[in-house]
Design an enzyme around this catalytic site. Sequence first.
Site, PDB file in Angstrom:
ATOM      1  N   LYS A 112      -4.766  -5.264  18.826  1.00  0.00           N
ATOM      2  CA  LYS A 112      -4.529  -4.166  19.762  1.00  0.00           C
ATOM      3  C   LYS A 112      -4.131  -4.693  21.147  1.00  0.00           C
ATOM      4  CE  LYS A 112      -6.039  -0.695  17.012  1.00  0.00           C
ATOM      5  NZ  LYS A 112      -6.066  -1.415  15.733  1.00  0.00           N
TER       6      LYS A 112
HETATM    7  C1  PLP Z   1      -5.712  -1.224  14.402  1.00  0.00           C
HETATM    8  C2  PLP Z   1      -5.902  -2.322  13.428  1.00  0.00           C
HETATM    9  C3  PLP Z   1      -5.220  -2.358  12.191  1.00  0.00           C
HETATM   10  C4  PLP Z   1      -4.307  -1.245  11.741  1.00  0.00           C
HETATM   11  O1  PLP Z   1      -3.097  -1.202  12.456  1.00  0.00           O
HETATM   12  P1  PLP Z   1      -2.210   0.136  12.440  1.00  0.00           P
HETATM   13  O2  PLP Z   1      -1.147  -0.125  13.448  1.00  0.00           O
HETATM   14  O3  PLP Z   1      -3.133   1.252  12.847  1.00  0.00           O
HETATM   15  O4  PLP Z   1      -1.690   0.311  11.060  1.00  0.00           O
HETATM   16  C5  PLP Z   1      -5.432  -3.446  11.362  1.00  0.00           C
HETATM   17  N1  PLP Z   1      -6.290  -4.438  11.694  1.00  0.00           N
HETATM   18  C6  PLP Z   1      -6.973  -4.429  12.864  1.00  0.00           C
HETATM   19  C7  PLP Z   1      -7.926  -5.539  13.147  1.00  0.00           C
HETATM   20  C8  PLP Z   1      -6.800  -3.386  13.774  1.00  0.00           C
HETATM   21  O5  PLP Z   1      -7.501  -3.395  14.917  1.00  0.00           O
END
Ligand code: PLP
Length: 512
Positions: free
Chosen positions: A116
């Site tokens: 993120k």
């Molecule tokens: C948010 C997240 C995901 C999923 O990503 P999306 O863009 O929502 O598909 C996968 N792994 C981690 C560790 C995340 O924080």
Amino acid sequence: MTANNYTDTRGLTSEAVPFTHAVVKGIAEGGGLFVPERIPQLELDSILSLAGMTYAQRAAYIYKAFQVNLSDEEIDALMAQAYGNNFDDERICPITTLDNGTHIMELWHGPTSAFKDMALQCLPLFFSASAQHLRDEGLIDYEFLILVATSGDTGKAALEGFANKRGVSIGVLYPDGGVSDIQRKQMATQAGDNVCVWAVRGNFDDCQTGAKAVFNDASFAETLMDTHKLALSSANSINWGRLLPQIVYYVSAYSELVAAGQVEAGAAIDVCVPTGNFGNILAAWYAKQMGTPIERLLCASNENRVLTDFINTGTYDISDRDFVLTPSPSMDILVSSNLERQLFELTGRDADAIRGWMDDLSRNKCFRVDAGTFAKLRGDFVSDSVNSAECLQTIRSCFEENGYLMDPHTAVAYEVAQRLKGENPVLVASTAHWAKFGDNVYRALHGLEPGAALPEDVAALTGCELNRRIESETNAGPIPEGLAKLDSIPMRFTEVIDKETHAIEDAVLQFC
Ligand SMILES: *Cc1c(COP(=O)(O)O)cnc(C)c1O
């Protein structure tokens, strides 16, 4: 060339808006998602030339290709700030190639050790700059309060991103007792004058429902505006300003693989992404659309396999689907909100079709795409799901075979990549450092079942202590500084509030 403005997936915005408006608004009028009028096309030579630039320069290059309505100098300066020494590796998202040839793109070198950060170290800078431009132009005379409900990773990444940014403050709601020791401490120790964190007596759903109710309370919005000159906004993954930074690393990774001699210039690669809200994999699709030689997009799901079933059947059905808690909580999701953008693109931008399907979804909890759209979907995507036991086995076997320790989200993608691998080299998106999910990494390494109780002495450890134990057992260090130090930083935010809308609103007003 005319500006590249933003329209929306449901065809309900009266007028296309520039990037700065789309970022500050977050969601379009009528509930649709913003999309740029044009997707820029890059020549292979331009893509390969990125390898000679810093990551910040690559990001600026992509933003300029999208004709973001800020000056080149401002974009350069914001990117240098977004992707600088706030990351613990100067390559920002380095690629590790395992002995078995799998390329792992590590998206977790940012300050909160989750992917993120790739978007949330960038979006707040562009949000703050965009809001400032709107104020300078006299279009608004207020500042913003970002309200985020989180089940763990997003809250901390958003806090870290928005901390001390001008003209914006941020409040985060998380379920009391519903996040890990590490996640709670990450949020409760957050620095910054413009941040606040509340634990809510309830679960994640209560937090999300509460935040939505606050957003929909017109009289509360009026109070905030009248007494504090503040407008509420959100920083969730449907904001285009979160998606655009994610496109950068797929184009960038291709240039690096070629420069490193791992892939021949122009040869296709496949990309495998652990998927929840469909933002990360959609960014890979846009990178492909721009001309990056990506052939197949491998969509990896956990036991909440609504996307796998959709990609394999063309029907998105949550009418009879239970929400399952898995070791990869950031992929525990039923409604993947960014899928709407993907379908908009695959239908050749047919807003009528999207409105119909989204209507079906809210009425019947189910929609089915037409045969043409399904064929297009199958042309780009393949998908498989990995259950919780398989996920933990994968962490263990990959560590034994390659000496590489992965977090549970990455493990889901790694396993899907092994199953669906074809002729092309595969790039796996690694979305969190293992030390964010130490309890399940411990279970994996010690052959415990998902959800099994940890041995008493292990259960008594703090998250930091457990990580040190895993590190000493595996040599899979170093643990990122932001995670390693958590036990020694004083907690700033310990307030627990009720889940009722008025309780959240009272807390927000006290913070303002
Ligand atoms: C948010 C997240 C995901 C999923 O990503 P999306 O863009 O929502 O598909 C996968 N792994 C981690 C560790 C995340 O924080």
